[in-house]
Design a protein around this motif. Structure first.
Motif, PDB file in Angstrom:
ATOM      1  N   LEU A 124       0.860  -1.178   0.000  1.00 32.90           N
ATOM      2  CA  LEU A 124       0.000   0.000   0.000  1.00 32.90           C
ATOM      3  C   LEU A 124       0.901   1.235   0.000  1.00 32.90           C
ATOM      4  O   LEU A 124       1.516   1.579   0.997  1.00 32.90           O
ATOM      5  CB  LEU A 124      -0.916   0.008   1.226  1.00 32.90           C
ATOM      6  CG  LEU A 124      -1.856   1.219   1.336  1.00 32.90           C
ATOM      7  CD1 LEU A 124      -2.796   1.302   0.141  1.00 32.90           C
ATOM      8  CD2 LEU A 124      -2.652   1.146   2.641  1.00 32.90           C
ATOM      9  N   VAL A 125       0.978   1.901  -1.149  1.00 29.09           N
ATOM     10  CA  VAL A 125       1.869   3.060  -1.307  1.00 29.09           C
ATOM     11  C   VAL A 125       1.174   4.291  -0.745  1.00 29.09           C
ATOM     12  O   VAL A 125       0.040   4.610  -1.129  1.00 29.09           O
ATOM     13  CB  VAL A 125       2.234   3.264  -2.790  1.00 29.09           C
ATOM     14  CG1 VAL A 125       3.189   4.444  -2.933  1.00 29.09           C
ATOM     15  CG2 VAL A 125       2.846   1.995  -3.371  1.00 29.09           C
ATOM     16  N   ARG A 126       1.857   4.990   0.174  1.00 29.96           N
ATOM     17  CA  ARG A 126       1.296   6.177   0.816  1.00 29.96           C
ATOM     18  C   ARG A 126       2.138   7.408   0.488  1.00 29.96           C
ATOM     19  O   ARG A 126       3.306   7.300   0.097  1.00 29.96           O
ATOM     20  CB  ARG A 126       1.241   5.982   2.337  1.00 29.96           C
ATOM     21  CG  ARG A 126       0.362   4.830   2.783  1.00 29.96           C
ATOM     22  CD  ARG A 126       0.433   4.645   4.287  1.00 29.96           C
ATOM     23  NE  ARG A 126      -0.395   3.536   4.754  1.00 29.96           N
ATOM     24  CZ  ARG A 126      -1.668   3.652   5.101  1.00 29.96           C
ATOM     25  NH1 ARG A 126      -2.258   4.862   5.051  1.00 29.96           N
ATOM     26  NH2 ARG A 126      -2.351   2.611   5.517  1.00 29.96           N
ATOM     27  N   ALA A 127       1.553   8.585   0.673  1.00 29.28           N
ATOM     28  CA  ALA A 127       2.270   9.845   0.459  1.00 29.28           C
ATOM     29  C   ALA A 127       3.290  10.040   1.579  1.00 29.28           C
ATOM     30  O   ALA A 127       2.922  10.008   2.754  1.00 29.28           O
ATOM     31  CB  ALA A 127       1.296  11.018   0.423  1.00 29.28           C
ATOM     32  N   PRO A 128       4.562  10.249   1.252  1.00 26.65           N
ATOM     33  CA  PRO A 128       5.568  10.398   2.314  1.00 26.65           C
ATOM     34  C   PRO A 128       5.477  11.732   3.050  1.00 26.65           C
ATOM     35  O   PRO A 128       5.954  11.837   4.174  1.00 26.65           O
ATOM     36  CB  PRO A 128       6.895  10.272   1.551  1.00 26.65           C
ATOM     37  CG  PRO A 128       6.569  10.694   0.159  1.00 26.65           C
ATOM     38  CD  PRO A 128       5.162  10.260  -0.087  1.00 26.65           C
ATOM     39  N   PHE A 129       4.889  12.758   2.430  1.00 22.15           N
ATOM     40  CA  PHE A 129       4.722  14.054   3.074  1.00 22.15           C
ATOM     41  C   PHE A 129       3.547  14.763   2.403  1.00 22.15           C
ATOM     42  O   PHE A 129       3.028  14.322   1.374  1.00 22.15           O
ATOM     43  CB  PHE A 129       6.000  14.903   2.986  1.00 22.15           C
ATOM     44  CG  PHE A 129       6.556  15.038   1.601  1.00 22.15           C
ATOM     45  CD1 PHE A 129       6.068  15.982   0.710  1.00 22.15           C
ATOM     46  CD2 PHE A 129       7.580  14.196   1.165  1.00 22.15           C
ATOM     47  CE1 PHE A 129       6.559  16.102  -0.564  1.00 22.15           C
ATOM     48  CE2 PHE A 129       8.084  14.304  -0.116  1.00 22.15           C
ATOM     49  CZ  PHE A 129       7.577  15.262  -0.989  1.00 22.15           C
TER      50      PHE A 129
END
Length: 396
Positions: free
Chosen positions: A188-193
């Motif tokens: 599950l790829v998430r926004a790092p910032f």
């Protein structure tokens, strides 16, 4: 026989020459006199014409040339260091997956703003979910076995080795759960910032390898302006100095920031040093990659003589200005004349030029109209207001 003594012959001797006629000599005298009179008339006419022309121009002087005048001022000129550079986002990345996998769901819309930790892309994780369920079941069984072993050991009905084995089984199950959950989180790829998303680069069903770009993520709230200055100017730079920026996208606007980093090394190939300024971007109108003109505000210099930019003539023989001088005529009246004066110029700031040598404060110079002047030509100061002098010419 002697012909002289012959009695039948009389008169002049036969060998005497006849007299020449007078007419040709008279013609030569008349022609010479006419030619001399003609030449003398031409000489007198040329002399008379020259005298009349000289008298005409002496009594018919052209009117003074109307010019706009400006006064040389002594003022403190802002000490500025100009350079060019580009903008870079403080936080910018191409979001990618850590592991290989097939895209099963896209959870974002291109061009929207997301917060840190927002899910973006889901990869196929069914095997990992199965492993997680298996490890959780093992952990449940290991937990029950461990509790039972502890109860028996407390009553002296079971050895301590059984408790240790049950504890090890439980710890292994927990480790399996942690590992599987980590694998699932990678799917599950998430926004790092927090930031603004760019254009989507993947599609549902696409198989991604680790490192494949999914979408760009940029935080526009703060930017870096990277620029270079020469080795000669590097000694004037300090962290914390104010930097003014201009971009082509917003003519007439100036953005400010502070120098935050100065590269400790000078490039050996160009002898330039890299400088980085941090710029706040609350309106988010500045974009990474923009070309910028940077101006570093340095400490003020002593006051110098300045004149308008249009007053200076730049030629191969040197820079010069026309100084307006006043002189008294024979009849007691005063007149103005423009005298070309060579000067040494410095920096140009906001439509004015520094004059390092050649003028003093209070001198009047020709600001507009000097193209039709020669040194010593009479001038008159125009009463019409001079047009505004822009610091930079407009761009079309």
């Amino acid at each position: 026989m002697n012909i002289v003594t012959e009695h039948k012959i009389s008169g002049e001797p036969i060998d005497k020459a006849p007299k020449r006629p007078v007419r040709p000599v008279l013609w030569f005298i008349i022609v010479g006199t006419l030619l001399a009179a003609l030449v003398g008339g031409l000489v007198w006419f040329n002399y008379f014409r020259g005298q009349m022309i000289q008298q005409f121009f002496a009594n018919n002087k052209p009117p003074p040339t109307a010019v706009s005048a400006a006064e040389a001022k002594s003022e403190v000129v802002p000490n500025l260091l100009t350079a060019v550079g580009s903008l870079v986002a403080v936080h910018q990345v191409d979001v990618s997956a850590d592991v290989n996998g097939r895209v099963t769901e896209i959870k974002f819309e291109p061009g929207t703003r997301v917060e840190a930790g927002t899910p973006l892309v889901q990869l196929f994780d069914a095997p990992e979910q199965g492993d997680l369920a298996n490890y959780k079941a093992q952990a449940t069984v290991a937990q029950l076995s461990l509790d039972r072993a502890k109860q028996l050991a407390a009553r002296q009905f079971g050895p301590q080795a059984t408790v240790d084995a049950a504890q090890a089984s439980y710890d292994q199950a927990q480790a399996g759960i942690a590992k599987t959950e980590a694998l699932i989180s990678q799917k599950l790829v998430r926004a790092p910032f927090s930031g603004d998303l760019g254009m989507r680069k993947v599609e549902v069903g696409q198989y991604l390898t680790a490192g494949t770009a999914i979408v760009s993520l940029t935080d526009l709230s703060e930017l870096w302006a990277n620029f270079t200055v020469t080795e000669k100017d590097s000694g004037n730079l300090k962290v914390g100095q104010t930097v003014r920026l201009k971009v082509d996208a917003y003519p007439g606007r100036t953005f400010e920031g502070k120098i935050t980093t100065i590269e400790p090394q000078i490039a050996t190939d160009t002898r330039n040093i890299r400088v980085q300024a941090t710029i706040a971007n609350p309106e988010k109108i500045l974009k990474p990659g923009m070309f910028v003109t940077t101006t570093v505000v340095l400490p003020d210099k002593p006051a110098v003589i300045t004149v308008p930019e249009t007053a200076v003539d730049y030629t191969l023989y040197g820079d010069s200005v026309f100084v307006i001088a006043e002189k008294k005529e024979a009849d007691g009246k005063s007149s103005l004349s423009a005298v070309r004066t060579f000067v040494q110029t410095g920096n140009r700031v906001e439509g004015r030029v520094e004059i390092l040598k050649g003028l003093k404060a209070g001198d009047k110079v020709v600001a507009l109209g000097q193209l039709k002047l020669q040194s010593g030509a009479p001038v008159s100061i125009s009463t019409d207001p001079a047009p505004p002098i822009p610091a930079q010419p407009p761009r079309y």
